[in-house]
Write a protein that holds these residues in place. Structure first.
Motif, short mmCIF file in Angstrom:
data_model
loop_
_atom_site.label_atom_id
_atom_site.label_comp_id
_atom_site.label_asym_id
_atom_site.label_seq_id
_atom_site.Cartn_x
_atom_site.Cartn_y
_atom_site.Cartn_z
N ARG A 43 0.83 -1.21 0.00
CA ARG A 43 0.00 0.00 0.00
C ARG A 43 0.86 1.26 0.00
O ARG A 43 1.75 1.41 0.83
CB ARG A 43 -0.87 -0.04 1.25
N TRP A 44 0.56 2.16 -0.93
CA TRP A 44 1.24 3.46 -1.05
C TRP A 44 0.20 4.57 -1.05
O TRP A 44 -0.82 4.48 -1.73
CB TRP A 44 2.05 3.53 -2.34
N PHE A 45 0.48 5.63 -0.30
CA PHE A 45 -0.40 6.80 -0.24
C PHE A 45 0.22 7.92 -1.05
O PHE A 45 1.43 8.15 -1.02
CB PHE A 45 -0.58 7.26 1.21
N GLU A 46 -0.62 8.66 -1.77
CA GLU A 46 -0.15 9.80 -2.56
C GLU A 46 0.08 10.99 -1.63
O GLU A 46 -0.85 11.47 -0.99
CB GLU A 46 -1.19 10.14 -3.62
N ILE A 47 1.31 11.46 -1.57
CA ILE A 47 1.68 12.59 -0.71
C ILE A 47 1.61 13.90 -1.49
O ILE A 47 1.13 14.91 -1.00
CB ILE A 47 3.09 12.39 -0.13
N ALA A 48 2.11 13.89 -2.72
CA ALA A 48 2.09 15.07 -3.58
C ALA A 48 2.11 14.60 -5.03
O ALA A 48 2.53 13.47 -5.33
CB ALA A 48 3.29 15.97 -3.29
N LYS A 49 1.66 15.49 -5.94
CA LYS A 49 1.58 15.10 -7.35
C LYS A 49 1.60 16.33 -8.25
O LYS A 49 1.27 17.44 -7.83
CB LYS A 49 0.28 14.36 -7.61
N LEU A 50 1.96 16.10 -9.49
CA LEU A 50 1.70 17.09 -10.54
C LEU A 50 0.22 16.94 -10.89
O LEU A 50 -0.34 15.85 -10.74
CB LEU A 50 2.57 16.83 -11.76
N THR A 124 9.45 3.70 3.34
CA THR A 124 9.01 5.04 3.71
C THR A 124 8.44 5.81 2.52
O THR A 124 7.32 6.32 2.59
CB THR A 124 10.18 5.86 4.29
N PHE A 125 9.20 5.92 1.43
CA PHE A 125 8.82 6.79 0.33
C PHE A 125 9.14 6.14 -1.02
O PHE A 125 9.94 5.21 -1.11
CB PHE A 125 9.58 8.13 0.42
N ALA A 126 8.50 6.67 -2.06
CA ALA A 126 8.82 6.32 -3.44
C ALA A 126 8.56 7.54 -4.30
O ALA A 126 7.61 8.30 -4.07
CB ALA A 126 7.98 5.14 -3.93
N LEU A 127 9.41 7.75 -5.30
CA LEU A 127 9.24 8.82 -6.28
C LEU A 127 8.94 8.18 -7.62
O LEU A 127 9.71 7.33 -8.09
CB LEU A 127 10.50 9.67 -6.39
N VAL A 128 7.82 8.58 -8.23
CA VAL A 128 7.37 7.96 -9.47
C VAL A 128 7.24 9.02 -10.54
O VAL A 128 6.78 10.14 -10.28
CB VAL A 128 6.02 7.24 -9.25
N LEU A 152 4.54 12.53 5.13
CA LEU A 152 5.99 12.35 5.20
C LEU A 152 6.60 13.60 5.81
O LEU A 152 6.05 14.69 5.68
CB LEU A 152 6.58 12.15 3.79
N PRO A 153 7.76 13.47 6.45
CA PRO A 153 8.44 14.64 6.98
C PRO A 153 8.80 15.62 5.86
O PRO A 153 9.07 15.21 4.73
CB PRO A 153 9.71 14.07 7.62
N ASP A 154 8.80 16.91 6.19
CA ASP A 154 9.15 17.94 5.20
C ASP A 154 10.51 17.68 4.59
O ASP A 154 10.72 17.94 3.39
CB ASP A 154 9.13 19.33 5.85
N SER A 155 11.46 17.16 5.37
CA SER A 155 12.81 16.90 4.85
C SER A 155 12.78 15.83 3.76
O SER A 155 13.52 15.92 2.77
CB SER A 155 13.75 16.49 5.98
N THR A 156 11.91 14.84 3.88
CA THR A 156 11.78 13.80 2.86
C THR A 156 11.17 14.38 1.59
O THR A 156 11.61 14.07 0.48
CB THR A 156 10.93 12.63 3.39
N GLN A 179 -4.93 14.12 2.34
CA GLN A 179 -4.96 12.83 3.03
C GLN A 179 -5.55 12.95 4.43
O GLN A 179 -5.25 12.15 5.30
CB GLN A 179 -3.53 12.26 3.12
N GLN A 180 -6.41 13.94 4.64
CA GLN A 180 -7.03 14.14 5.95
C GLN A 180 -8.36 13.38 6.04
O GLN A 180 -9.11 13.30 5.07
CB GLN A 180 -7.28 15.64 6.23
N ASP A 181 -8.68 12.89 7.23
CA ASP A 181 -9.93 12.19 7.51
C ASP A 181 -10.19 11.02 6.56
O ASP A 181 -11.32 10.77 6.16
CB ASP A 181 -11.11 13.18 7.46
N CYS A 182 -9.16 10.30 6.21
CA CYS A 182 -9.30 9.21 5.26
C CYS A 182 -9.66 7.89 5.93
O CYS A 182 -10.41 7.10 5.35
CB CYS A 182 -7.99 9.03 4.48
N ASP A 183 -9.13 7.65 7.09
CA ASP A 183 -9.36 6.36 7.74
C ASP A 183 -10.82 6.13 8.10
O ASP A 183 -11.26 5.00 8.23
CB ASP A 183 -8.45 6.22 8.97
N LYS A 184 -11.60 7.19 8.23
CA LYS A 184 -13.03 7.07 8.50
C LYS A 184 -13.79 6.59 7.27
O LYS A 184 -14.86 6.02 7.38
CB LYS A 184 -13.60 8.42 8.93
#
Length: 186
Positions: A43-50, A124-128, A152-156, A179-184
């Motif tokens: 399982r991978w969550f989208e943190i940021a995208k174009l 932890t992370f993946a860049l695609v 993810l941490p800002d540094s990552t 990615q807020q309020d997703c687990d509900k």
């Protein structure tokens, strides 16, 4: 012939409406050396995208399940208008000599789209990165920062943006994913 070219142009414009086309062919970024598809699964969550016209919701995540050494089941989901929407596809290793260059298709009638793993630590992370040339005149690209957790941490994230920039991938329009309020919801 002019009618066919005109139709191709109109269809191309509708596909890239949310994307930003760039002049010239796609860049050739470095990909993850010694990539392991088996370690990448899960399982991978989208943190940021174009910007991507096919992703309009929030809580976007993708689950990769190994089918064979060179094939995965891909299930992507998002929450849109209060509903969980899922789509299933197939991912393949396009070139066994370069297993970080995957192809993914969500339809039997569409070709596999590039899905290149530029960097990952698997835990932890993946860049695609994905890019499609249009008549070698310009290209349309997509880029994602993925995490095994919903943040993810800002540094990552900063390191990820630097990796894209090092590979001549313009991520100035990259936006954080919601990615807020997703687990509900799931």
């Amino acid at each position: 012939m002019k009618i066919v070219l005109g139709l191709v142009f109109v269809l191309t414009l509708s596909v890239i409406r949310a994307q930003v086309p760039h002049w010239g062919p796609c860049p050739e970024p470095e990909v993850q050396p010694a990539f392991s598809l088996q370690q990448f699964t899960g399982r991978w969550f989208e943190i940021a995208k174009l910007p991507a016209q096919f992703e309009k919701g929030r809580c976007i995540e993708t689950n990769f399940t190994l089918r064979t050494d060179t094939s995965v089941r891909v299930v992507s989901s998002e929450v849109q208008k209060g509903q969980v929407r899922k789509i299933e596809g197939t991912g393949i290793v396009v070139d066994p000599k370069n297993p970080a260059k995957l192809g993914i298709s969500y339809s039997y009638v569409l070709p596999y789209s590039p899905y290149w793993i530029l960097s990952t630590d698997y835990v932890t992370f993946a860049l695609v990165y994905s890019c499609t040339d249009v008549l070698r005149l310009f290209h349309v690209d997509f880029a994602w920062i993925l995490g095994r957790t919903r943040s993810l941490p800002d540094s990552t994230i900063e390191k990820a943006l630097n990796t894209f920039a090092y590979n001549n991938i313009d991520v100035t329009r990259m936006t954080p994913s919601r990615q807020q309020d997703c687990d509900k919801t799931f």
